[in-house]
Design an enzyme around this catalytic site. Structure first.
Site, mmCIF file in Angstrom:
data_model
loop_
_atom_site.group_PDB
_atom_site.id
_atom_site.type_symbol
_atom_site.label_atom_id
_atom_site.label_comp_id
_atom_site.label_asym_id
_atom_site.label_seq_id
_atom_site.Cartn_x
_atom_site.Cartn_y
_atom_site.Cartn_z
ATOM 1 N N ASP A 16 18.265 25.156 -24.383
ATOM 2 C CA ASP A 16 17.907 26.424 -23.768
ATOM 3 C C ASP A 16 16.963 27.243 -24.618
ATOM 4 O O ASP A 16 16.329 28.165 -24.139
ATOM 5 C CB ASP A 16 19.169 27.256 -23.472
ATOM 6 C CG ASP A 16 19.937 27.596 -24.739
ATOM 7 O OD1 ASP A 16 19.653 26.986 -25.790
ATOM 8 O OD2 ASP A 16 20.816 28.473 -24.685
ATOM 9 N N ASP A 23 23.871 20.602 -25.462
ATOM 10 C CA ASP A 23 24.131 21.809 -26.220
ATOM 11 C C ASP A 23 25.577 22.233 -25.944
ATOM 12 O O ASP A 23 26.196 21.795 -24.974
ATOM 13 C CB ASP A 23 23.154 22.893 -25.759
ATOM 14 C CG ASP A 23 23.219 24.138 -26.618
ATOM 15 O OD1 ASP A 23 23.712 24.054 -27.747
ATOM 16 O OD2 ASP A 23 22.779 25.202 -26.143
ATOM 17 N N GLU A 44 0.800 -1.227 0.000
ATOM 18 C CA GLU A 44 0.000 0.000 0.000
ATOM 19 C C GLU A 44 0.834 1.279 0.000
ATOM 20 O O GLU A 44 0.476 2.276 -0.615
ATOM 21 C CB GLU A 44 -0.936 0.029 1.228
ATOM 22 C CG GLU A 44 -2.032 -1.020 1.228
ATOM 23 C CD GLU A 44 -1.540 -2.338 1.863
ATOM 24 O OE1 GLU A 44 -0.334 -2.433 2.169
ATOM 25 O OE2 GLU A 44 -2.364 -3.257 2.017
ATOM 26 N N ASP A 64 6.399 -0.281 5.439
ATOM 27 C CA ASP A 64 6.310 0.681 4.330
ATOM 28 C C ASP A 64 6.496 2.113 4.809
ATOM 29 O O ASP A 64 6.662 3.019 3.993
ATOM 30 C CB ASP A 64 4.932 0.611 3.651
ATOM 31 C CG ASP A 64 4.648 -0.758 3.043
ATOM 32 O OD1 ASP A 64 5.495 -1.643 3.197
ATOM 33 O OD2 ASP A 64 3.582 -0.899 2.426
#
Length: 852
Positions: free
Chosen positions: A596, A326, A284, A693
C-alpha cells in the site's frame, strides 16, 4: 559525510553540511540549489505514448496475423484482410490504454512532495516552495505537515510521524533527536524524518540531509524506473505459441508448394493452396477472444472488490503459487483497538465483557484512559482513539464524562517522558509506557482500594506486560494521583491496556483456503518481529520469522534458501521486499505481492501480480500494481485467485478448441491437396475460424467454474497453456476430425477428378457442425457440466444460423457453396454420430493419463 546521519549526534550532522541551527543564508541556499538541483522526484526514463503504442504490436502472434492478412490480400480476399487487421488494431489499442495508465506510477511520486515548507534562512523563518530546499536547510515541522525532504532531527516537542507509506509501521512513530545504531532499520531511525511522510502530532526542527532523488522516496523512484515490466505467464505463452505458428506456416509453405509443383499442379493453384494452409494455421480471433474473456473476468472481479488494472493479470492470478502479503490493513483491520486489560485482579477481554460484569478497577482504568486523552472517536492519535472507543463501548459517554470532569491542567506526552498526565480538579490521571509509569508508582489499586506496590507486585506487572507483548499487543499503563502535585512520583498504579490492530475475521479461513489450493502465504511487514509473529500465529500461518537486518547479511543464494522456509519477514525495507520477491521468482515461483505504501511500489511493479490496497493505498502503489483491492482485504485476494483459476480453465478450453480446429483444417487441406483437391479455399477457412473463434469461443468465457478449482495445486511455472493434455486433445480430436472429413469428401466426390461445389459445401458445412460437437466434448474434459452455460447454446445456434445464411442466401456466390437438401443433412448427421464416440474415447484416455 557519513551515509548514516541517524547514528551521528545532531551537531556532527550540522557540521558535515556546513550549516547551523539558524539555517543557511540565501546565497548559500542558491548556490546549493544549482549544485544539487531541485527537491523533486525526477523520472529517469519515461516511456512516451508512441513507444507504448508500438510495443503493443511487438508480438510474434500479431506478426503472424499480419502476415496472414497480407497473404489474403495477395489471394484477392481484401475483406478477410480487413477483418484480421481490425482484430489486431483493437487488441493493440486496449493494451495501450492499460500500459499508459501504469506509467503514471512515477508521476504519482512527485505528488508526495509538500508544496511549501517553513525553512530557516538568514536567521529567520520563511515559507518557500518545497522544490527550492537544499541539503543543509533547517526546516520547521508541525502537526499536519508533509515532511518535504529527508532530515536529521535537531529538536522536537511531542513529535509523532506517520511513516506507514514508507516503512509499513502501523502506528505513528515517536521521534527523538538521539542517535541510534548505524545498522538500525528505517523504521527504527527515530532521529530521522523522511520525505512524503506525515506529521500527526507535535512539532520539530530538522536539518535536511537529502533532497530530491537523494531521499528514500527518490531511491524508490530510481528502483521503480529501473524495474522492468513482468510479462504474465499467459502473455509469454501466447508469444511462444505465435512463434511456433509462424515457423509452422513457413515450413508448410516450403513443403507444400514444391510438392504440388512436382505433382504437376499449376503454380497458381499451388500458391492458393499455400495461402489456404497459412490462413488455416492461424487462429485469427485468438487475441480478441483472450482479451474479451479476460475483460469479462475483470467485470466479475470488480463486483467482488478486486479492480484489475492489467487484463492478463486476471489469468495470471490463477497461476500464483506464493502470495506475499502486507500485515497492516490486509491481514488486520488497519485500526488500533483496545482488546484486553489487566488490573490487579485479572485479565479481561474487552470485546467479551458485559458492563454489569466488569470490575470497579476496569471501570476506573477506562475512565482514566478516556480523560487522559486528546482524541475523539473520529479524530486523533490512533492509540488514544482506541481508548475513547473502548470507553464508549463500555458505556461511558466520553463527551459527557469530559464535561463533568473538566481538565484544569496537563503534562503533554513527549518522547523523553513517555507519559502524559491530565489534572481534573483534585485528581490527576496518567497513561504511558508501562515501565515508566510503574517506576513513578508507589501503590497499586486493588479490589479493596490502594495498597503498597511491593517488589513482587511490580514484577507481576512486568510479567503481564511481557505476556501482552508476546500476543502482539501494544501496552499502555494507566495510573492516578490523589494529589495532582505528586504526578511525577506518588502514583497509584491502576492497570494495563493491551491494544492491537486485530486480524480480520475472514482472513484465517481465506489463508487456509489458499494453502489448501497449494499456495504459500508469506507476511512481509515493517512491524517488529514479536508483533508480526503473533499475528501470523493467530491466523494459522507459521511463525518462522526472518528480520530485515538478517536479509542484509545474506547472499542471493542464501536468501533463495531462506524464502522457502520463512513464513514472516519483519522490519523490512523496500530493498528487502524486492530481494525477497526476486529470490522467490528465481526459485521458479509465480508470486503475487501486496502493498500500500510508496515503499512497496518497486516490488509491486516487478511481481508477477502486484496487488495494491484501494482504501489506504498510496497513488504510487496503485499505479504500480496490476490489481487494486477495493476493500483492502486478504479474503478478496483468495476470491480473486479462485476467479483467476476459473478464467484460466475457460482460456484453456477455447485455446484448445481453436487450435484443434486449426490443426484439423491444415491436415484436411494438406492431405486433400495431395490428391489434387483444394477442398477449403481461404474464404471458407476464414469463415470457419470466424464462426468457431467468434460467439462460441466468447461464450466459453462465461462458463461456470468447476467445483474443484481451489482444491487443485497451482499450475507449475514451466507448464505452458499448451500442455501435454492440450497437445493430446489437439492431436487426438484433430485426427478424428480429419479422418471423418476426408471420408465425407471422398463420399461426396463420388470419384470426380476435381473438387465440386457440392462436395466442397458438404465438407465446409460438416466441418462447422463437427466443431460445435467437439466444443461440448472439450468442456467435459475440464469437468464443466454440459448444460451449465445457456449463453453457449445461444452462441452455437446463432453460428449455425450464420452458416445457413451462406448456404441459402445470395451470400453463397461469395463462398462458392450450394444449397443442401434434407438427405445431405442426414449424411452430416451420420458423420457427427460417427465422430462423437471417437472424441469421447480421446477425452477418457487423456483424463486417465494426463494431469488436469
Amino acid at each position: 559525510m557519513s551515509d548514516s546521519p541517524h547514528s551521528q549526534p545532531a551537531e556532527e550532522v550540522l557540521s558535515a553540511h556546513d550549516t547551523s541551527a539558524e539555517g543557511l543564508s540565501e546565497a548559500a541556499a542558491t548556490e546549493r540549489l544549482e549544485t544539487h538541483g531541485p527537491n523533486d522526484v525526477v523520472e529517469a526514463s519515461a516511456r512516451t505514448w508512441p513507444k507504448i503504442l508500438l510495443e503493443q504490436f511487438d508480438s510474434v502472434l500479431i506478426w503472424v496475423l499480419l502476415a496472414a492478412a497480407a497473404l489474403s490480400i495477395v489471394a484477392g480476399h481484401a475483406v478477410d484482410a480487413v477483418l484480421i487487421a481490425v482484430i489486431v488494431v483493437a487488441n493493440g489499442l486496449f493494451g495501450f490504454v492499460q500500459d499508459y495508465r501504469a506509467e503514471q506510477s512515477l508521476d504519482a511520486l512527485r505528488e508526495l512532495t509538500a508544496p511549501t515548507a517553513n525553512v530557516r534562512r538568514g536567521s529567520e523563518t520563511i515559507e518557500v516552495t518545497a522544490t527550492e530546499l537544499v541539503p543543509g536547510d533547517v526546516v520547521e515541522l508541525s502537526s499536519g505537515d508533509v515532511v518535504p525532504a529527508d532530515g536529521r532531527l535537531l529538536e522536537e516537542t511531542d513529535l509523532e510521524i506517520d511513516e506507514a507509506a514508507l516503512t509499513g509501521e502501523s502506528a505513528p512513530v515517536s521521534k527523538a533527536p538521539d542517535p541510534v545504531a548505524a545498522d538500525a532499520s528505517l523504521a527504527d531511525r527515530t532521529g530521522m524524518v523522511y520525505k512524503g511522510t506525515n506529521v500527526t502530532r507535535g512539532s520539530g526542527v530538522a536539518v535536511l540531509t537529502g533532497t530530491g532523488m537523494d531521499t528514500e522516496v527518490g531511491a524508490i523512484a530510481r528502483e521503480l524506473a529501473a524495474t522492468e515490466e513482468t510479462e504474465t505467464p499467459l502473455q509469454q505463452e501466447l508469444d511462444e505459441l505465435g512463434r511456433y505458428l509462424g515457423i509452422g506456416v513457413v515450413v508448410l509453405a516450403l513443403l507444400v508448394v514444391p510438392l504440388l509443383l512436382f505433382r504437376g499442379t499449376e503454380p497458381v493453384q499451388a500458391g492458393l493452396t499455400a495461402i489456404s494452409l497459412a490462413v488455416a494455421a492461424v487462429p485469427e480471433g485468438l487475441p480478441a477472444v483472450v482479451t474479451l474473456t479476460l475483460a469479462l473476468g475483470v467485470r466479475k472481479m470488480a463486483d467482488e472488490n478486486a479492480l484489475v488494472r492489467s487484463l492478463p493479470a486476471v489469468e495470471a492470478l490463477g497461476s500464483v503459487d506464493v502470495i506475499c502479503t502486507d500485515k497492516t490493513g490486509t491481514l488486520t483491520e488497519g485500526r488500533m483497538t483496545a482488546s484486553r486489560v489487566w488490573t490487579n485482579d485479572s485479565v479481561v477481554e474487552l470485546d467479551e465483557t458485559e458492563q454489569d460484569g466488569t470490575s470497579e478497577q476496569v471501570e476506573l482504568l477506562l475512565r482514566a484512559g478516556a480523560l487522559c486523552n486528546d482524541a475523539t472517536t473520529e479524530d486523533g492519535d490512533p492509540t488514544e482513539k482506541a481508548l475513547v472507543v473502548a470507553a464508549e463501548e463500555y458505556g461511558f459517554g466520553v463527551e459527557t464524562l469530559r464535561e463533568e470532569n473538566p481538565r484544569t491542567d496537563e503534562i503533554p506526552f513527549s518522547s523523553e517522558r513517555k507519559w502524559m498526565g491530565t489534572v481534573h480538579g483534585d485528581c490527576g490521571y496518567v497513561k504511558g509506557a508501562p515501565e515508566v509509569v510503574l517506576s513513578k508508582s508507589t501503590r497499586i489499586h486493588t479490589a479493596d482500594g490502594p495498597a503498597d506496590l511491593t517488589d513482587e507486585a511490580a514484577e507481576g506487572v512486568r510479567e503481564q506486560v511481557k505476556t501482552f507483548a508476546d500476543d502482539a499487543l501494544r501496552v499502555l499503563a494507566v495510573a492516578y494521583a490523589e494529589d495532582p502535585d505528586d504526578m511525577d512520583s506518588e502514583l497509584v498504579f491502576v492497570g494495563l491496556v493491551g491494544l492491537i490492530d486485530p486480524p480480520r475475521e475472514e482472513v484465517a479461513e481465506a489463508i487456509a483456503a489458499t494453502e489448501r489450493a497449494g499456495i504459500g502465504v508469506k507476511m512481509i511487514t515493517g512491524d517488529n518481529v514479536r508483533t508480526a509473529a503473533a499475528i501470523a500465529g493467530s491466523l494459522g500461518m507459521g511463525r518462522t520469522v526472518t528480520e530485515g537486518k538478517e536479509i542484509e547479511t545474506m547472499s542471493d543464494d542464501e536468501l533463495r534458501e531462506r524464502v522457502e522456509t520463512a513464513d514472516v519477514f519483519a522490519r523490512t525495507s523496500p530493498e528487502h521486499k524486492v530481494r525477497i520477491l526476486r529470490a522467490l521468482k528465481d526459485n521458479g515461483h509465480v508470486v503475487a505481492m501486496t502493498g500500500d505504501g510508496v515503499n512497496d511500489a518497486p516490488a509491486l511493479k516487478s511481481a508477477d501480480i502486484g496487488i495494491a490496497m484501494g482504501v489506504r493505498g498510496t497513488d504510487v502503489a496503485k499505479h504500480a500494481s496490476d490489481v487494486v483491492l477495493l476493500d483492502d482485504n486478504y479474503a478478496t485476494i483468495e476470491r480473486a485467485v479462485e476467479r483467476g483459476r476459473a478464467i484460466f480453465d475457460n482460456v484453456w478450453k477455447f485455446v484448445a478448441y481453436l487450435l484443434s480446429a486449426n490443426v484439423a483444417e491444415v491436415a484436411l487441406v494438406f492431405l486433400a491437396s495431395l490428391f489434387g483437391y483444394l477442398v477449403l479455399p481461404a474464404v471458407q477457412l476464414l469463415w470457419i475460424n470466424l464462426l468457431t473463434d467468434g460467439l462460441p469461443a466468447l461464450a466459453l468465457g462465461a462458463d461456470p467454474q468447476s467445483g474443484d478449482v481451489m482444491e487443485r495445486p497451482p499450475r507449475e511455472s514451466d507448464r505452458g497453456i499448451v500442455d501435454n493434455r492440450m497437445l493430446g486433445l489437439i492431436g487426438g480430436t484433430g485426427a478424428v476430425s480429419t479422418a471423418v472429413m476426408l471420408g465425407l469428401l471422398f463420399y461426396t466426390l463420388g470419384g470426380a477428378a476435381a473438387i465440386t461445389p457440392y462436395a466442397m459445401t458438404m465438407v465446409f458445412t460438416g466441418f462447422v457442425a463437427l466443431e460445435f460437437e467437439k466444443l461440448y466434448v472439450i468442456r467435459w474434459l475440464r469437468e464443466t457440466p454440459t448444460f451449465s452455460n445457456p449463453w453457449l447454446a445461444v452462441a452455437v445456434v446463432s453460428s449455425l444460423v450464420l452458416q445457413l445464411a451462406v448456404l441459402y442466401t445470395p451470400l453463397n456466390q461469395y463462398f462458392g457453396t450450394v444449397p443442401l437438401g434434407v438427405a445431405d443433412w442426414g449424411v452430416i448427421g451420420v458423420v457427427l454420430a460417427a465422430a462423437l464416440p471417437a472424441y469421447l474415447a480421446v477425452v477418457v484416455l487423456l483424463k486417465r493419463t494426463t494431469p488436469a
